[in-house]
Design an enzyme around this catalytic site. Structure first.
Site, PDB file in Angstrom:
ATOM      1  N   HIS A 138       2.588 -20.080   9.271  1.00 17.85           N
ATOM      2  CA  HIS A 138       1.935 -19.914  10.626  1.00 17.85           C
ATOM      3  C   HIS A 138       2.746 -18.863  11.577  1.00 17.85           C
ATOM      4  O   HIS A 138       4.225 -19.011  11.584  1.00 17.85           O
ATOM      5  CB  HIS A 138       2.299 -21.512  11.190  1.00 17.85           C
ATOM      6  CG  HIS A 138       3.662 -21.815  11.161  1.00 17.85           C
ATOM      7  ND1 HIS A 138       4.441 -21.621  12.416  1.00 17.85           N
ATOM      8  CD2 HIS A 138       4.519 -22.688  10.172  1.00 17.85           C
ATOM      9  CE1 HIS A 138       5.831 -21.996  12.120  1.00 17.85           C
ATOM     10  NE2 HIS A 138       5.622 -22.694  11.005  1.00 17.85           N
ATOM     11  N   HIS A 147       1.626  -4.337   3.849  1.00 13.75           N
ATOM     12  CA  HIS A 147       1.205  -5.038   2.557  1.00 13.75           C
ATOM     13  C   HIS A 147       2.187  -6.067   2.202  1.00 13.75           C
ATOM     14  O   HIS A 147       3.406  -5.870   1.928  1.00 13.75           O
ATOM     15  CB  HIS A 147       1.134  -3.663   1.571  1.00 13.75           C
ATOM     16  CG  HIS A 147       0.754  -4.057   0.049  1.00 13.75           C
ATOM     17  ND1 HIS A 147       0.511  -3.322  -1.016  1.00 13.75           N
ATOM     18  CD2 HIS A 147       0.539  -5.524  -0.460  1.00 13.75           C
ATOM     19  CE1 HIS A 147       0.407  -4.145  -1.879  1.00 13.75           C
ATOM     20  NE2 HIS A 147       0.231  -5.333  -1.571  1.00 13.75           N
TER      21      HIS A 147
HETATM   22  C1  LIG Z   1      12.908  -1.576  -4.460  1.00 20.61           C
HETATM   23  C2  LIG Z   1      12.068  -0.538  -5.247  1.00 20.61           C
HETATM   24  C3  LIG Z   1      10.982  -0.010  -4.223  1.00 20.61           C
HETATM   25  C4  LIG Z   1      13.031   0.566  -5.716  1.00 20.61           C
HETATM   26  O1  LIG Z   1      12.032   1.669  -6.501  1.00 20.61           O
HETATM   27  P1  LIG Z   1      13.010   2.726  -7.220  1.00 20.61           P
HETATM   28  O2  LIG Z   1      13.439   3.612  -6.057  1.00 20.61           O
HETATM   29  O3  LIG Z   1      11.815   3.340  -7.791  1.00 20.61           O
HETATM   30  O4  LIG Z   1      14.106   2.376  -7.826  1.00 20.61           O
HETATM   31  P2  LIG Z   1      14.456   2.054  -9.278  1.00 20.61           P
HETATM   32  O5  LIG Z   1      13.594   1.729 -10.431  1.00 20.61           O
HETATM   33  O6  LIG Z   1      15.034   3.768  -9.469  1.00 20.61           O
HETATM   34  O7  LIG Z   1      15.959   1.399  -9.270  1.00 20.61           O
HETATM   35  C5  LIG Z   1      17.165   1.926  -8.535  1.00 20.61           C
HETATM   36  C6  LIG Z   1      18.412   0.909  -8.624  1.00 20.61           C
HETATM   37  O8  LIG Z   1      17.776  -0.312  -8.094  1.00 20.61           O
HETATM   38  C7  LIG Z   1      17.651  -1.476  -8.571  1.00 20.61           C
HETATM   39  N1  LIG Z   1      16.458  -2.259  -8.280  1.00 20.61           N
HETATM   40  C8  LIG Z   1      15.149  -1.772  -8.234  1.00 20.61           C
HETATM   41  N2  LIG Z   1      14.429  -2.598  -7.612  1.00 20.61           N
HETATM   42  C9  LIG Z   1      15.133  -3.721  -7.549  1.00 20.61           C
HETATM   43  C10 LIG Z   1      14.601  -5.024  -7.055  1.00 20.61           C
HETATM   44  N3  LIG Z   1      13.336  -5.101  -6.576  1.00 20.61           N
HETATM   45  N4  LIG Z   1      15.835  -5.875  -6.589  1.00 20.61           N
HETATM   46  C11 LIG Z   1      17.006  -5.718  -7.212  1.00 20.61           C
HETATM   47  N5  LIG Z   1      17.335  -4.406  -7.502  1.00 20.61           N
HETATM   48  C12 LIG Z   1      16.466  -3.467  -7.750  1.00 20.61           C
HETATM   49  C13 LIG Z   1      17.654  -1.147 -10.146  1.00 20.61           C
HETATM   50  O9  LIG Z   1      18.027  -2.064 -10.890  1.00 20.61           O
HETATM   51  C14 LIG Z   1      18.469   0.228 -10.218  1.00 20.61           C
HETATM   52  O10 LIG Z   1      19.800  -0.189 -10.151  1.00 20.61           O
HETATM   53  P3  LIG Z   1      20.742   0.791 -10.881  1.00 20.61           P
HETATM   54  O11 LIG Z   1      20.875   2.052 -10.103  1.00 20.61           O
HETATM   55  O12 LIG Z   1      22.322  -0.054 -10.929  1.00 20.61           O
HETATM   56  O13 LIG Z   1      20.267   0.964 -12.143  1.00 20.61           O
HETATM   57  C15 LIG Z   1      11.109  -1.130  -6.418  1.00 20.61           C
HETATM   58  O14 LIG Z   1      11.933  -1.392  -7.427  1.00 20.61           O
HETATM   59  C16 LIG Z   1      10.557  -2.352  -6.016  1.00 20.61           C
HETATM   60  O15 LIG Z   1      10.876  -3.419  -6.067  1.00 20.61           O
HETATM   61  N6  LIG Z   1       9.168  -2.198  -5.709  1.00 20.61           N
HETATM   62  C17 LIG Z   1       8.249  -3.282  -5.519  1.00 20.61           C
HETATM   63  C18 LIG Z   1       6.984  -2.992  -6.320  1.00 20.61           C
HETATM   64  C19 LIG Z   1       6.070  -4.117  -5.860  1.00 20.61           C
HETATM   65  O16 LIG Z   1       6.159  -5.155  -5.488  1.00 20.61           O
HETATM   66  N7  LIG Z   1       4.748  -3.878  -6.185  1.00 20.61           N
HETATM   67  C20 LIG Z   1       3.441  -4.778  -5.915  1.00 20.61           C
HETATM   68  C21 LIG Z   1       2.280  -3.666  -6.111  1.00 20.61           C
HETATM   69  S1  LIG Z   1       0.769  -4.831  -5.964  1.00 20.61           S
END
Ligand SMILES: CC(C)(COP(=O)(O)OP(=O)(O)OC[C@H]1O[C@@H](n2cnc3c(N)ncnc32)[C@H](O)[C@@H]1OP(=O)(O)O)[C@@H](O)C(=O)NCCC(=O)NCCS
Length: 211
Positions: A138, A147
């Site tokens: 709410h 998104h």
């Molecule tokens: C946060 C996010 C945007 C970062 O993406 P990225 O820049 O490509 O990150 P990476 O995969 O290179 O990870 C970088 C670091 O962050 C950490 N990390 C990434 N996502 C994380 C998350 N959600 N929570 C905690 N840590 C996260 C990784 O473990 C990595 O840690 P390290 O450097 O110690 O190894 C992505 O991981 C994410 O969570 N995206 C959401 C996707 C989603 O919800 N999609 C829905 C589509 S419908």
């Protein structure tokens, strides 16, 4: 001559697949995709008819309705605004299994996917996505182009700025605010305020990088 519920969809990727099926479930008839993919390629039986530069011609030919099925928030909103300026109707698509409160206020070009919930007095801005099984409690305000990803939960009175990406399975405590264009990583828990233009992850969510 275009049928009353004929719909052109911008995009031909994974999100477009979901939107094609959402549109059908909501009573629309997707008849063409606008995308740089080769003309004639099909996605779930819908042909690519050209890229989005074809939009003015389609509108002039009597095609009145369009929907933007692009995952990138800024791009979805920008192309949606361009289609609106051409004159297209931009329906909001709500899946029959979603619940949208009668007191919620939804703009144009929004997708509300299966089993999502939008509760009382929530406001959802143009070109937002409320994805599968997401919960918008709410009095939330979800900004234009934002998104709310699958299975994420916004507690009551949460505000998402424009083009926020609120990741899959993330949670926001009631009354939290998230600044424009910020990304909350998958599974993050927002407690309080997160700035604009950052990426924040973890429990509680903390900024990891500025964009
Ligand atoms: C946060 C996010 C945007 C970062 O993406 P990225 O820049 O490509 O990150 P990476 O995969 O290179 O990870 C970088 C670091 O962050 C950490 N990390 C990434 N996502 C994380 C998350 N959600 N929570 C905690 N840590 C996260 C990784 O473990 C990595 O840690 P390290 O450097 O110690 O190894 C992505 O991981 C994410 O969570 N995206 C959401 C996707 C989603 O919800 N999609 C829905 C589509 S419908």
């Amino acid at each position: 001559m275009s049928g009353d519920f004929d719909l052109h969809i911008v995009g031909a990727g994974g999100h477009a697949k979901v939107i094609i099926e959402l549109a059908r479930a909501a009573g629309w008839n997707p008849i063409g995709l606008l995308d740089p993919a080769p003309v004639g390629a099909t996605v779930l039986g819908v042909p690519v008819v050209g890229d989005d530069s074809l939009a003015p011609q389609l509108f002039a030919e009597g095609h009145a309705a369009a929907f933007v099925a692009l995952g990138r928030n800024e791009l979805r909103r920008r192309i949606g605004s361009r289609l609106r300026a051409i004159g297209f109707q931009l329906p909001t698509l709500v899946h029959p299994s979603a619940f949208v409160s009668p007191s919620a206020v939804l703009g144009e070009g929004i997708a509300v996917l299966p089993q999502a919930v939008v509760h009382a007095c929530a406001q959802i801005g143009d070109f937002a996505i409320v994805n599968t099984a997401a919960v918008v409690e709410h009095d939330c305000i979800v900004g234009p182009g934002a998104h709310v990803a699958p299975r994420s939960v916004l507690g009551g009175n949460v505000t998402l700025g424009e083009e926020v990406f609120f990741g899959i399975g993330a949670v926001a405590r009631p009354l939290s605010t998230i600044g424009p264009r910020t990304t909350i990583g998958a599974g993050g828990v927002v407690v309080g305020e997160i700035a604009a233009d950052v990426v924040a992850v973890g429990v509680p969510a903390r900024q990891v990088i500025g964009k």
